[in-house]
Motif scaffolding. Structure first.
Motif, mmCIF file in Angstrom:
data_model
loop_
_atom_site.group_PDB
_atom_site.id
_atom_site.type_symbol
_atom_site.label_atom_id
_atom_site.label_comp_id
_atom_site.label_asym_id
_atom_site.label_seq_id
_atom_site.Cartn_x
_atom_site.Cartn_y
_atom_site.Cartn_z
ATOM 1 N N SER A 51 59.882 36.234 26.436
ATOM 2 C CA SER A 51 59.809 34.800 26.693
ATOM 3 C C SER A 51 60.703 34.547 27.910
ATOM 4 C CB SER A 51 60.290 34.012 25.470
ATOM 5 O OG SER A 51 61.681 34.129 25.311
ATOM 6 N N HIS A 73 63.487 33.335 28.139
ATOM 7 C CA HIS A 73 64.913 33.501 27.867
ATOM 8 C C HIS A 73 65.255 34.738 27.051
ATOM 9 C CE1 HIS A 73 65.269 29.477 29.445
ATOM 10 N NE2 HIS A 73 64.373 29.065 28.565
ATOM 11 N N LEU A 74 64.236 35.508 26.677
ATOM 12 C CA LEU A 74 64.496 36.606 25.750
ATOM 13 C C LEU A 74 63.472 37.719 25.918
ATOM 14 C CD1 LEU A 74 66.269 37.441 23.274
ATOM 15 C CD2 LEU A 74 64.577 36.310 21.837
ATOM 16 N N GLY A 83 56.393 33.755 22.647
ATOM 17 C CA GLY A 83 56.710 35.024 23.274
ATOM 18 C C GLY A 83 55.439 35.827 23.516
ATOM 19 N N PRO A 89 60.391 35.265 19.479
ATOM 20 C CA PRO A 89 60.483 33.979 20.188
ATOM 21 C C PRO A 89 59.164 33.208 20.167
ATOM 22 C CG PRO A 89 60.379 35.790 21.759
ATOM 23 C CD PRO A 89 60.445 36.402 20.386
ATOM 24 N N LYS A 90 59.267 31.905 19.959
ATOM 25 C CA LYS A 90 58.086 31.046 19.974
ATOM 26 C C LYS A 90 57.416 31.165 21.346
ATOM 27 C CE LYS A 90 56.516 26.471 18.831
ATOM 28 N NZ LYS A 90 56.827 25.190 18.250
#
Length: 165
Positions: free
Chosen positions: A65, A67-68, A155, A152-153
Motif C-alpha cells: 500500500s 504506506h506499507l 493493499g 492493509p486496506k
C-alpha cells in the motif's frame, strides 16, 4: 508417517504426488517454475519409509500500500496422493506449514485460494482479504493474518510471476 522439509532429492516424487492429486500437469509446472524463479519459501512432505505421499508448498508474496509493504506466503499447491486422501494428511501439512511460516521473521500472514469450509478450520478467512486489491475475490480467496488487521486496506497483492497473474 513423518512430515519434514522438502529436499532437492524429493523433487521427482513430489511432482508425481502433485500430478496424481490433481490429475494434470499444470500444478507440477507451477511448482517447477516457482523453484526455477527462486520464489519458494519452503515445501513440506509427508512420507513413510522413503515414499512421499503428501506435499505442501509456500512461496513468497507481497502486499503493498502507499504506506506499507508486507511479506506474506502463498499456500499452493497442497497435494495428497489419492490413496492417502481423507486421512488427515493435508491437515497435518497445513498445520505444520502455518507453524513454520509463523517462525519466519518477516512474514505477516498466508494467502490461499481454496475451499472455505476446509481452510477455515485452520483460521483462514475471506474477511481478512476482502479489502485487498487482488486477482481473486470471494469466499475462496482467504488469508490468515499473524497480527490482527495486518493486511492493509486496498493493499495490492503481488503473486510470484509463476502464477501468471
Amino acid at each position: 508417517m513423518q512430515i519434514r522439509k522438502e529436499e532437492i532429492k524429493d523433487r521427482a516424487q513430489v511432482l508425481q504426488v502433485v500430478h496424481d492429486a490433481f490429475g494434470r500437469w499444470d500444478e507440477c509446472d507451477l511448482v517447477k517454475q516457482l523453484y526455477l524463479d527462486d520464489d519458494v519459501l519452503f515445501g513440506l512432505v509427508a512420507e513413510e519409509e522413503g515414499v512421499i505421499f503428501g506435499h505442501i508448498l509456500f512461496s513468497s508474496m507481497e502486499i503493498t500500500s502507499p504506506h506499507l509493504q508486507i511479506q506474506t506466503a502463498s499456500l499452493a499447491p497442497l497435494s495428497v496422493a489419492p490413496a492417502h486422501q481423507s486421512k488427515g494428511i493435508g491437515s497435518q501439512l497445513i498445520e505444520q506449514g502455518i507453524q513454520t511460516c509463523q517462525n519466519i521473521e518477516d512474514l505477516s500472514g498466508i494467502i490461499v485460494l481454496g475451499h472455505p469450509a476446509y481452510y477455515s478450520k485452520f483460521g483462514f478467512t475471506s474477511t481478512s482479504t476482502e479489502n485487498l486489491d487482488a486477482p481473486f475475490k470471494g469466499n475462496e480467496f482467504m488469508g490468515l493474518e499473524f497480527r490482527k488487521n495486518i493486511f492493509p486496506k486496498n493493499g495490492k497483492v503481488t503473486y510470484s510471476q509463476a502464477f501468471g497473474l
